[in-house]
Structures are given as C-alpha cells and as structure tokens.
Motif scaffolding. Structure first.
Motif: not given
Length: 411
Positions: A153-156, A401-411, A196-209
C-alpha cells in the motif's frame, strides 16, 4: 556359621569402606560447587544468544569502526509483541550469518539498532499503511535509503511519474494483485465471459482495476461503473442480459456481500479484489488474491524457524515476519556489498541507492528475488489465488507476477 574370629574382621572391613565425616563433607561441598558452576555456565550459554540483537553497550562495534548501523522502525504493536519479537529473531539470524563470515561484508558487519544514530546506512521499516507512507516520503526523497519490509500500500511513484529515489519496498504494488486476478481469469476460465463492477471514485481499487483490465484486454469483459444514478440492482440486471459466466467485484465490503448474494442466486462464479481480512467467511466460493499467502505457507518456514531457535533459544511466534526481516536485511546487505565494491566510502547514501537497485538476488523464504531498478521493488513475486471453502481460504494456484510502476497505489 560365622566364627568369633571372623566377626571383628568383617567389622574392620565395613569401617574401612566408609569415609570419615570431614572427608565426606568436603566431598559433598565439592560436588555442589561443580554442579553450581555447570548450571551457571549453561545459563550463560542459553541467555547470551537471546541478547545478541542490536549491539553490546560494553563493546560497541560501531565505535570500533568495523560495523555499520541500520535503524529499524518497529511494527505498530511495538517490539514487545509477537510481530516485534519475530522481527528481532529474523534480524538476529542475519547478523549472526554476517559476523560468522570470514570478512563480513567487505570487511564490515551490519548492526541493527532501535533508534536513530549518526552514520546510519539505511532505515528498515515494518510499519504498514499511511503511517508507513509518511516515513517513506520523509526519507525517500533525500535519503538515506529506506526499505519497507511490506509496501503493498505504499506509493513509491511521485506525481511527476518518477520513483522516490531512496525508497524501496519488499512487496509488489497493490495493482499487481489485480493483474494476478486478471491472469487467473484469462487462463483459468478460458472461453467464459465476465463482467466487473466498481466505483469510479474509489481510489483504493483504481490500481487493482487497471491491473485486471491490462491482463484481460483480449477477453470479453464488460465494465459496470456504479456512478451517480446507477444502482447495483440495475447494473446486475444488465449483466444478466449479457449472460456472463462470472462477476468480479471491486467494491467495498458491504457492496461485495450484496453482489455475492445476487451472483449466488444466479449460480455465477464470483471474484473479489478485497484483502482477505475484509471478506466475510460466509461468502462461500469467493475467489480472492493475496501476495502474503505464499510466504505464510512457505515450506521454508519450518527450517528457518529451527535456524532461529538454534541462535536465540526462542520459538518464532510469527515466522512470516521473521522471514520478511531476514529477506529485507539480506537486500540491504547485498546493496552494501555492491556499493563497497565500487566506492571507498562505506554506506554512502548514493552508493546504497545504487546498490539497492542493482544488488544480487536474495531469498524470501523459498522465493529468490531480484531487485528492479525501475520500480524499487522485487522484479517479480509469487501471488496466490485462493478460494473460500467452508469458511476458510484454500490455495487454487500461485502465479509469478512482475512489478509494474503504473500499478502503484494512488493517494
């Protein structure tokens, strides 16, 4: 029958087999002294290993100049907790391993300390969430190196797109869990249609989506966003019209439970992007994803716990925490070795930064991890796909799974 002459002979023989009183007393006192000394010696052997973490105040290797300090930030529950004691056990194991090597690391030992000291070559944090993020931001911009033993959950990544220069993490970013879920759907449920069903305003789930969508581009996956004026019931009715085979929920805990009930009624496969602790054990059949599971269930846990017990004479209460501590310490140690091979100044912040980016592989349990200079995380890691059966999660499969910078958490 004994003769008269034989009787005194027998008595003389009995007397000669006994020690005089004073001799017997001295003998017993000698035995007591020897037993007492042995008990004290064994007690010292048992106690000394448990006090090895940190440094000896009577003989400070840091002042002697042949050890370099790493400041350790304890878990939220503190050192006097199962997690804190397990972290110390893992660090003790690594310290002992380095000190027993003929030349240590380039002629130096590493000492883990509980508070800030001048000349620290790195900070090692076991704090998760937003508090952990504050520490990473504070040190990650200017140095010295700071490594999170967790970091999902850290945004590097900074707002300008660049990674924090001195910040590193042992976990993959949160979005990689979404990528694992998408890969499982793509290969494990080939030929089926999903939504899939999601809330577009949910910043926590954004990188997961994003991770999920990137992995399922070639599939027929429909997106349903619960925007203003769109209810879950109406969105689900549209899903039914599409005749989907499964539904992925990127909603919160209550929304996930409600959607699961509707999918259960229609006999649809159900997947959730929530963390395991947030999923009710009543949601039978739910498929979820977790990157901590492969470590917790690692077959190397038992052998490592035995290794730590041999050093500390204490059982490891949370072996996965001890393994994380050992792996994080190994990454820092390998970085120090890299920097010492290329510069004269031991543990400089820029030398350590380059070392953390290019260090040799290190072990996290049975996984062998290689640092990634682009993301400041391991290049790849195992992520577990789990299914809830009879109130407990069971392993379905493990994916790398490889690491990807664009999948970092969003705060």
């Amino acid at each position: 029958m004994a003769t008269k002459d034989n009787v005194p002979c027998r008595r003389r023989s009995e007397k000669s087999s006994k020690l005089p009183f004073y001799t017997n007393f001295v003998f017993l006192e000698g035995v007591k002294f020897i037993l007492g000394f042995l008990a004290f010696f064994l007690a010292v052997l048992l106690v000394l290993p448990s006090e090895a973490w940190g440094y000896d105040p009577l003989y400070d290797p840091l002042k002697e100049g042949w050890a370099l300090p790493v400041v350790v930030i304890p878990p939220e529950k503190g050192w006097d907790s199962p997690e804190g004691r397990s972290v110390k056990s893992g660090l003790t194991a690594y310290e002992a391993e380095v000190s027993r090597a003929r030349w240590g690391i380039g002629g130096y030992d590493i000492v883990f300390v509980e508070e800030g000291r001048e000349g620290a070559i790195a900070f090692l944090s076991f704090v998760e969430g937003r508090e952990g993020m504050k520490q990473v931001e504070a040190l990650g911009r200017t140095g010295p190196v700071v490594l999170s033993a967790f970091g999902e959950d850290l945004a590097l990544q900074q707002k300008d797109g660049e990674v924090l220069p001195y910040a590193f993490a042992l976990d993959l970013p949160r979005g990689c869990k979404g990528a694992a879920l998408g890969r499982h759907v793509r290969f494990g449920h080939a030929g089926k249609s999903f939504a899939f069903m999601a809330d577009p305003l949910d910043r926590y789930m954004r990188p997961m989506i994003k991770g999920f969508m990137d992995e399922t581009k070639s599939l027929k996956v429909s997106a349903f966003w619960l925007q203003s004026g769109i209810s879950m019931e109406s969105a689900f009715a549209e899903m039914k019209k599409l005749k989907v085979d499964g539904v992925v929920s990127f909603l919160g805990a209550s929304g996930t439970q409600y959607l699961w009930a509707m999918c259960k009624k229609e006999n649809l496969d159900f997947f959730s992007g929530l963390s395991l602790w947030a999923i009710s054990p009543l949601l039978e059949g739910t498929v979820a994803v977790d990157q901590g599971w492969p470590l917790k269930e690692d077959p190397a846990v038992r052998s490592f716990a035995t290794k730590v017990f041999d050093l500390t004479r204490k059982s490891v209460e949370r072996p996965e925490w001890a393994l994380r501590a050992y792996a994080a310490a190994s990454w820092i140690g390998n970085a120090l070795k890299y920097s010492l091979e290329r510069e004269d100044q031991p543990g400089s912040k820029d030398g350590m930064r380059r070392g953390m980016e290019r260090a040799s592989p290190f072990a996290l349990g049975s996984q062998v991890l290689l640092p990634d200079a682009a993301t400041h995380r391991p290049r790849e890691r195992k992520v577990a796909i789990l299914k809830l059966q009879e109130g407990k999660f069971v392993l379905d499969e493990e994916l790398i799974i490889p690491s990807r910078l664009e999948l970092e958490p969003v705060f």
